[in-house]
Motif scaffolding. Sequence first.
Motif, short mmCIF file in Angstrom:
data_model
loop_
_atom_site.label_atom_id
_atom_site.label_comp_id
_atom_site.label_asym_id
_atom_site.label_seq_id
_atom_site.Cartn_x
_atom_site.Cartn_y
_atom_site.Cartn_z
N PRO A 187 -36.35 0.90 -35.74
CA PRO A 187 -35.99 2.32 -35.74
C PRO A 187 -37.17 3.20 -36.14
O PRO A 187 -37.93 2.86 -37.05
N VAL A 188 -37.33 4.33 -35.44
CA VAL A 188 -38.46 5.23 -35.68
C VAL A 188 -37.97 6.65 -35.94
O VAL A 188 -37.17 7.20 -35.17
N LEU A 189 -38.44 7.22 -37.05
CA LEU A 189 -38.23 8.64 -37.34
C LEU A 189 -39.55 9.35 -37.07
O LEU A 189 -40.55 9.10 -37.74
N LEU A 190 -39.56 10.22 -36.07
CA LEU A 190 -40.77 10.97 -35.73
C LEU A 190 -40.96 12.13 -36.68
O LEU A 190 -40.01 12.85 -37.02
N LEU A 214 -38.00 14.75 -37.44
CA LEU A 214 -38.08 15.66 -38.59
C LEU A 214 -39.34 16.50 -38.48
O LEU A 214 -40.42 15.99 -38.24
N THR A 215 -39.17 17.81 -38.64
CA THR A 215 -40.27 18.76 -38.47
C THR A 215 -40.91 19.11 -39.81
O THR A 215 -40.22 19.36 -40.79
N LYS A 216 -42.23 19.11 -39.86
CA LYS A 216 -42.97 19.56 -41.04
C LYS A 216 -42.95 21.09 -41.10
O LYS A 216 -43.00 21.73 -40.06
N LEU A 270 -43.13 7.98 -38.38
CA LEU A 270 -44.27 8.08 -37.47
C LEU A 270 -44.64 9.52 -37.16
O LEU A 270 -43.85 10.26 -36.57
N ASP A 271 -45.85 9.92 -37.56
CA ASP A 271 -46.36 11.24 -37.23
C ASP A 271 -46.77 11.26 -35.76
O ASP A 271 -47.26 10.26 -35.22
#
Length: 225
Positions: free
Chosen positions: A74-77, A99-101, A50-51
């Motif tokens: 479960p969500v990975l931002l 997780l950072t872009k 999820l952005d």
Amino acid sequence: MFHILVIEDDEQLAKATGEFLKEIGTVTICNNGLEGLNEALSDNYDVILLDIMLPGIDGLGILAQLRKKEVMTPVLLLTAKDQLQDKIVGYQTGADDYLTKPFFREELVLRIKAILKRTKGLKEEKVIQIGGLKLNLSTHEVHYFAEEISLNGKEFDLLAYLMKNPGQILTKDQIFDQIWGFRSETALSVVEVYMSNLRKKLRQGGFKGEIKTLRNVGYQFQGVD
């Protein structure tokens, strides 16, 4: 087979991410917040990527709605923001990871797999074998029957990708995005170079199969016993 939902408004990044995650399961992509929220509320997914910055409703708003309605997928931002406060808010809202872009393909896949291991008992295949060709994902060893074939990192990754998709036509762009990463500054021609090196080493090891070139289309791995 796991079901993964990607909610990301950058269509190119979303498409590339979907390709990365195909090795784990089926991928559904939504490019705006409202569509993504409706899809996530179906509760048909094993993990959501999820952005945070989305049109319609942002990622934190989507996450808050899911947890309010007791959808505990479960969500990975995924976000360009890297401030500690943003991470704290994300975790407090109910995120499982962050997780950072820009990010590396390998890190994204590993984080998604880690979430699935914790929540769904994911067990990874350690060895891929097609005929006499055997590739060990844990030890990075490749054998054709008793003969060991020495490959460098990217050559190994390339062979693993081909062996995971036997008989499937893979375009040069797909291979590049999978092995070198969507935002890599390396030239696309690197695929041809590594494909040539891989073929040479496989032949030297006695491999009787073929990595077929389909002109203007892509490559196809054809293994034999």
